[in-house]
Design a protein around this motif. Structure first.
Motif, mmCIF file in Angstrom:
data_model
loop_
_atom_site.group_PDB
_atom_site.id
_atom_site.type_symbol
_atom_site.label_atom_id
_atom_site.label_comp_id
_atom_site.label_asym_id
_atom_site.label_seq_id
_atom_site.Cartn_x
_atom_site.Cartn_y
_atom_site.Cartn_z
ATOM 1 N N VAL A 71 34.495 48.068 47.779
ATOM 2 C CA VAL A 71 35.928 47.983 47.404
ATOM 3 C C VAL A 71 36.761 47.374 48.512
ATOM 4 O O VAL A 71 36.322 47.357 49.680
ATOM 5 N N MET A 72 37.786 46.843 48.232
ATOM 6 C CA MET A 72 38.757 46.244 49.098
ATOM 7 C C MET A 72 40.138 47.156 49.280
ATOM 8 O O MET A 72 40.664 47.409 48.208
ATOM 9 N N ILE A 73 40.404 47.605 50.453
ATOM 10 C CA ILE A 73 41.471 48.299 50.613
ATOM 11 C C ILE A 73 42.639 47.624 50.857
ATOM 12 O O ILE A 73 42.470 46.786 52.087
ATOM 13 N N VAL B 124 27.821 41.821 52.041
ATOM 14 C CA VAL B 124 28.291 41.849 50.869
ATOM 15 C C VAL B 124 28.934 40.424 50.738
ATOM 16 O O VAL B 124 29.436 40.005 51.840
ATOM 17 N N SER B 125 28.868 39.799 49.550
ATOM 18 C CA SER B 125 29.095 38.186 49.711
ATOM 19 C C SER B 125 30.759 38.044 49.802
ATOM 20 O O SER B 125 31.048 37.054 50.066
ATOM 21 N N ASP B 126 31.548 38.814 49.002
ATOM 22 C CA ASP B 126 32.796 38.527 49.254
ATOM 23 C C ASP B 126 33.400 39.714 50.162
ATOM 24 O O ASP B 126 34.836 40.146 49.838
ATOM 25 N N ALA B 127 32.980 40.066 51.080
ATOM 26 C CA ALA B 127 33.643 41.171 52.271
ATOM 27 C C ALA B 127 34.921 40.481 52.601
ATOM 28 O O ALA B 127 34.880 39.050 53.110
ATOM 29 N N GLN B 128 35.821 41.268 52.886
ATOM 30 C CA GLN B 128 37.233 40.953 53.392
ATOM 31 C C GLN B 128 37.552 41.904 54.483
ATOM 32 O O GLN B 128 36.951 42.948 54.763
ATOM 33 N N VAL C 24 46.054 51.621 47.372
ATOM 34 C CA VAL C 24 45.420 50.872 46.404
ATOM 35 C C VAL C 24 44.103 50.344 46.556
ATOM 36 O O VAL C 24 43.930 49.976 47.830
ATOM 37 N N ILE C 25 43.205 50.314 45.610
ATOM 38 C CA ILE C 25 42.074 50.084 45.967
ATOM 39 C C ILE C 25 41.377 48.965 44.904
ATOM 40 O O ILE C 25 41.520 49.051 43.913
ATOM 41 N N ARG C 26 41.067 47.690 45.551
ATOM 42 C CA ARG C 26 40.646 46.786 44.713
ATOM 43 C C ARG C 26 39.291 46.695 44.557
ATOM 44 O O ARG C 26 38.599 46.830 45.450
ATOM 45 N N VAL C 27 38.782 46.385 43.502
ATOM 46 C CA VAL C 27 37.469 46.388 42.984
ATOM 47 C C VAL C 27 37.122 44.949 42.819
ATOM 48 O O VAL C 27 37.537 44.141 42.069
#
Ligand code: FES
Length: 106
Positions: A51-53, A75-79, A98-101
């Protein structure tokens, strides 16, 4: 009980109440938030709970372990705000987080 806000990649928002002590992966699965798989059951070995926090919340979370950090590198779309949701426990201090999936888990 803290409220967490999961946002799917298509913008669908899920506001859920989470008991302290659960992890973010467990909360997502119990509340049927799509997009978080949790294939390894939360033992930090699969990265299908990525997930992206929102960055503003990161300082309230414990630092990543070496294992979590290593898995996120794959992970391919790590941020900047990437975490494995099974490694983040619910506490009162993350009420409203907020937690983005991601769109997919690979
Ligand atoms: Fe497998 Fe989180 S559920 S690493």
């Amino acid at each position: 009980m803290p409220e967490l806000i999961y946002i799917e990649s298509n913008g669908t928002t899920h506001r859920v109440n989470a008991a302290p002590g659960q992890n973010l992966m467990q909360v997502a699965l119990r509340n049927m938030v799509p997009g978080i798989l949790g294939d390894c059951g939360g033992i930090c070995s699969c990265a299908t709970c990525h997930v992206m926090i929102d960055v503003a919340w990161l300082e309230r979370l414990p630092a990543m372990s070496e294992t979590e950090s290593f898995l996120i590198e794959g992970v391919s779309d790590a941020q900047a705000g990437s975490r494995l949701s099974c490694q983040v426990k619910v506490t009162d201090s993350i009420d409203g987080m907020v937690i983005r999936v991601p769109a997919e888990q690979f």
